[in-house]
Design an enzyme around this catalytic site. Structure first.
Site, short mmCIF file in Angstrom:
data_model
loop_
_atom_site.label_atom_id
_atom_site.label_comp_id
_atom_site.label_asym_id
_atom_site.label_seq_id
_atom_site.Cartn_x
_atom_site.Cartn_y
_atom_site.Cartn_z
N TRP A 288 89.78 5.82 115.61
CA TRP A 288 89.24 6.27 116.88
C TRP A 288 87.62 6.36 117.14
O TRP A 288 87.06 6.67 117.53
CB TRP A 288 89.49 7.92 117.15
CG TRP A 288 88.63 8.77 116.07
CD1 TRP A 288 88.41 8.42 114.78
CD2 TRP A 288 88.07 10.13 116.30
NE1 TRP A 288 87.71 9.57 113.94
CE2 TRP A 288 87.72 10.63 114.86
CE3 TRP A 288 88.35 10.91 117.17
CZ2 TRP A 288 87.21 11.79 114.85
CZ3 TRP A 288 87.68 12.29 117.18
CH2 TRP A 288 87.23 12.61 115.88
N ASP A 289 87.02 5.44 116.19
CA ASP A 289 85.76 5.29 116.07
C ASP A 289 85.01 4.51 117.30
O ASP A 289 83.88 4.67 117.31
CB ASP A 289 85.23 4.56 114.59
CG ASP A 289 85.76 5.11 113.42
OD1 ASP A 289 84.93 5.64 112.72
OD2 ASP A 289 86.97 4.91 113.02
N GLU B 182 91.58 16.49 109.52
CA GLU B 182 92.29 15.98 108.29
C GLU B 182 92.49 16.67 107.09
O GLU B 182 93.43 16.31 106.47
CB GLU B 182 91.80 14.60 108.05
CG GLU B 182 91.74 13.55 109.33
CD GLU B 182 91.26 12.10 108.74
OE1 GLU B 182 90.51 12.20 107.87
OE2 GLU B 182 91.80 11.17 109.51
N LYS C 126 86.92 18.95 106.46
CA LYS C 126 86.40 17.70 106.25
C LYS C 126 85.50 17.25 107.20
O LYS C 126 84.38 16.79 106.62
CB LYS C 126 87.70 16.57 106.35
CG LYS C 126 86.88 15.23 105.85
CD LYS C 126 88.10 14.21 105.84
CE LYS C 126 87.68 12.77 105.66
NZ LYS C 126 88.76 11.93 105.76
N GLN C 127 85.44 17.40 108.41
CA GLN C 127 84.70 17.11 109.43
C GLN C 127 84.71 17.90 110.89
O GLN C 127 85.77 18.83 110.68
CB GLN C 127 84.67 15.60 109.79
CG GLN C 127 86.11 15.30 110.50
CD GLN C 127 86.19 13.95 110.32
OE1 GLN C 127 85.34 13.04 110.66
NE2 GLN C 127 87.48 13.16 110.78
#
Length: 806
Positions: free
Chosen positions: A354-355, A493, A614-615
């Site tokens: 998805w970057d 995630e 995680k983010q």
């Protein structure tokens, strides 16, 4: 410090693979890691050349299961060049006595150079000067120049310069248990006295790849005749020859290389084209000149300048450099996406995630034709996405979390935890939000460029099919009188199921639910934006009936979003029931806890039990949408959204993030920019260091993090400038941190090129001379018309560093 050069003044064996990734050279068609030409893959070095979209699939039996993985293939090593005094040792940097060393990546010219003076065991001192490039304009060509200066000796000097197709994929330690031999030799031959060629094929996808090398030797400006022996084995060919070396007299080997594949346009056969290309190519210097000129033109439109900021400026240019090497004009019509780790290594197997969400904003404002081409990668895989949705019993299009050659789901079924050595189920394919990201990217491209033709021909179809799928995964809860989305994963995630549950997935992930509403709303807008005839035809083509369309506003108005503690958006339903995590204890025990998931699994625990991330997950909403847009979205869902709760949400989730992804610091820097500028700037600087300092402790050598690199650029480009686009108006609401004295950049808006210069006190916009209409600029609720050739200067109001400006 030069802000155009990445320089290393010492040879550090433990840093070589990191430097090789950071010094990768590419042109959007292929890329070559910055390994020393004499090196081979091992503990110290990892040479690698990667063709954009050059994938191959292999099967491996792991943990009692046969799994198939598609990898970006390590193509033949064209750099390989060795030398030694006759009877001496081949250059080995670990064995030689290094007297001086300098490696320099010149980003202005796209040139990697290395100068080494060393002493061998016999006391012979030699200076080595090497330069190489991957040509940005002539996309099939590359060049290596090796100059040897005997400082205190004379005699015969032996060279072996080769094309090595015996290489394997061995650049990622945790993949080494998997089958990794992707190339099969087909043919190697000497085309003429100075040219060799090699043809290999991937053993599953049957992609034929050819390289040819023209090798010349000169001294003092004159060609040197050599008697060459062909060194040959299956998948390998080289020239072996001797040259008379005299003290202090330079000897230069010039190697001009071409690379072609069977996927290329306008070719007959790859080997034929490769040999022909090097035969007609100019000298190393001629090619370097045209290559540097192309980079000069690129930097003219793509550079961003920071005043009095040497290291941040250098790193910013490094990030732009790698963006432009991964996707360039040469990428157009290659049918490739944007891999998360660039074409710089084998991490994530070269897959597309998805970057794009973080990368396209930079391209939209400078080279929008690249964004269009990369969106076409998604459009061409729409049939595969439809099949994936059908397999789930749904209509529309389900795009994969990991995409490669043909758009099937490439997420592995098992992944290795290197801390425990265990192979574990991988549920990340449940990240359905990747579909929302694709729809978002299509619409943002349209908003910035006004390209109605693309929207009409391709973009609207993707948005509508994604909307159908996302509508299809909603279920109506009669007790709540709201729609839910069950059994998914969010961007975080770390959480892929509920504690002690055997069923994968989570319910009502806030980011997924809100993005679904965004996509449905955008799909309805896209329909209205189409010309009437195309609207009618597309709806007929998709068999999208009025009843189905009429259902979407109901989902929009009744989507369920969970809150806790009154004003905190819950990452997913039940998040508030999870345990708090002992951050202090684990930091004391492990130090680096960015990858808590691996640490906890190695302990027999799981992050599913804790309030850890995680983010950014919820905070991604504040990254993508302004406070006003959030009010509008939540209002349409039937929730009263007060922008004053944004800082509380940021603070809540920031305290619970391990920043296990390089994207995490990007998002957190962005969302803090209006409420805590010093904190935002600190995270921005940390993001700048993500790859160059390898802050994750050993991941960058496997491939750079392209989304993070693009994110740092976008923070300057859109976040600190408050740059937005609505209809045909360019909105600016700058909030430049005091520590950034001046920022200047060029952007392209609806065909007009604008130069923007910003300081904390003022903003100046200059429109290039052209025949287009005036640009509409909105600043402090006033519309200004900036005509071609004109300059507009505006004063920026002074803001308190801690002021909340929503």
């Amino acid at each position: 410090m030069s802000d155009w050069k990445l320089i290393y003044d010492t040879f550090e064996p433990e840093q070589e693979t990191l430097r090789e990734a950071l010094c990768t050279l590419g042109n959007g068609y292929f890329a070559t890691r910055g390994a020393s030409p004499e090196s081979e893959a091992g503990e110290i070095h990892y040479p690698g050349t990667y063709l954009a979209g050059g994938y191959n699939r292999l099967k491996t039996e792991i943990a009692g299961r046969v799994i198939e993985n598609e990898d970006l293939v390590n193509m033949p090593n064209w750099l390989l060049t060795r030398f030694r005094p006759e009877g001496g040792d081949w250059l080995n940097m670990l064995a030689a006595d290094i007297l001086s060393y300098r490696q320099e990546l010149n980003m202005k010219k796209g040139l990697l150079s290395r100068t080494v003076r060393f002493r061998d065991k016999q006391g012979r001192e030699t200076t080595l000067i090497q330069r190489h490039f991957v040509h940005m304009d002539e996309m099939h060509l590359a060049g290596l120049e090796t100059t040897i200066i005997p400082e205190n000796w004379e005699g015969r000097l032996q060279f072996i310069s080769s094309l090595d197709g015996t290489v394997i994929n061995a650049g990622v330690e945790r993949y080494k248990q998997l089958n990794n031999k992707h190339l099969s030799p087909i043919r190697s031959e000497a085309a003429d006295e100075e040219t060799i060629s090699l043809l290999v094929a991937t053993n599953q996808s049957r992609l034929h790849v050819a390289q040819a090398a023209r090798i010349r030797v000169s001294s003092q400006g004159q060609l040197v005749e050599t008697e060459r022996q062909i060194v040959q084995q299956p998948g390998y060919i080289g020239h072996d020859f001797f040259v008379e070396a005299r003290k202090k007299i330079p000897i230069t080997l010039e190697k001009v290389v071409s690379l072609f594949s069977s996927r290329d346009f306008a070719i007959s056969e790859p080997s034929l084209e490769a040999v022909t290309a090097v035969g007609h190519a100019g000298s190393f210097e001629d090619l370097l000149h045209s290559h540097a000129l192309k980079w000069d033109h690129l930097w003219d439109r793509c550079d961003m300048k920071l005043q009095n900021s040497d290291r941040p400026q250098m790193i910013l240019r490094l990030h732009i450099f790698h963006l432009l090497q991964t996707v360039s004009r040469n990428s157009i019509e290659l049918d490739t996406g944007v891999p998360a780790r660039g074409w710089h290594g084998e991490a994530y197997r070269g897959h597309i995630f998805w970057d794009e969400l973080f990368i396209f904003p930079y391209l939209n404002l400078r080279i929008p034709v690249l964004t269009e081409s990369l969106l076409m990668y998604r459009y061409r895989r729409l049939p595969q996405a439809r099949l994936a949705a059908q397999a789930e019993g749904l209509s529309g299009a389900l795009y994969p979390w990991q995409s490669g050659s043909n758009g099937r789901e490439e997420t592995q079924h098992l992944h290795l935890n290197p801390k425990s050595g265990r192979w574990l189920p991988d549920n990340t394919h449940l990240q359905r939000h990747v579909n929302a990201a694709i729809a978002y990217n299509v619409w943002q491209y349209y908003k910035v460029t006004g390209d109605r033709e693309f929207l009409s021909t391709y973009g609207a179809e993707m948005i509508l099919e994604i909307a159908r799928f996302l509508a299809g995964i909603t279920t109506f809860n009669q007790d709540l009188d709201r729609y839910e989305i069950l059994g998914v994963m969010g961007p975080d995630e770390y959480h892929d199921s509920y504690p002690d549950s055997a069923k994968a997935g989570l319910d009502n992930n806030a980011y997924t639910n809100v993005m679904t509403v965004y996509v449905l709303r955008t799909a309805l807008k896209a329909i209205e934006a189409l010309p009437p005839k195309r609207r009618h035809d597309l709806l007929k083509l998709l068999d999208l009936e009025e009843a189905e369309l009429a259902h979407w506003p109901d989902i929009i108005g009744k989507m369920h979003v969970v809150f806790h503690n009154d004003n905190i958006i819950s990452q997913f339903e039940g998040y508030d029931q999870l345990m708090e995590f002992d951050w202090e204890g684990y930091q004391k025990k492990y130090g680096d806890i960015q990858r808590l998931d691996r640490i906890l699994e190695a302990e027999g625990d799981t992050p599913n039990r804790y309030k850890v991330s995680k983010q950014a997950d919820v905070l991604m909403l504040f990254y993508l949408f302004s406070a006003e847009e959030m009010q509008e979205l939540f209002g349409q869902m039937g929730y009263a959204f007060d922008p004053a709760i944004i800082p509380a949400n940021i603070d809540y989730y920031l305290k619970r993030s391990s920043h296990g992804s390089t994207l995490s610091n990007i998002v957190h820097s962005w969302v803090l920019s209006r409420s805590d500028r010093p904190g935002s700037l600190a995270l921005f600087h940390k993001s700048l260091e993500s790859d160059i300092s390898d802050i994750q402790g050993g991941t960058t050598h496997e491939g750079i993090h392209l989304g993070s690199m693009a994110g740092t650029v976008d923070i300057l480009q859109r976040c600190f400038t408050g740059l937005e686009f609505h209809d045909d108006i360019l909105f600016l609401n700058p909030d430049i941190p005091e520590d950034l004295p001046q920022l200047s950049m060029r952007i392209k808006h609806r065909g007009n090129w604008l130069t923007i210069e910003l300081t904390p006190e003022s903003m100046t916009l200059t429109c290039d001379h052209c025949d287009l209409e005036a640009t509409k600029v909105s600043f402090q609720n006033k519309i200004h018309h900036l005509n071609p050739g004109e300059t507009l200067t505006l004063s920026c109001p002074k803001k308190n560093p801690k002021e909340i400006s929503l």
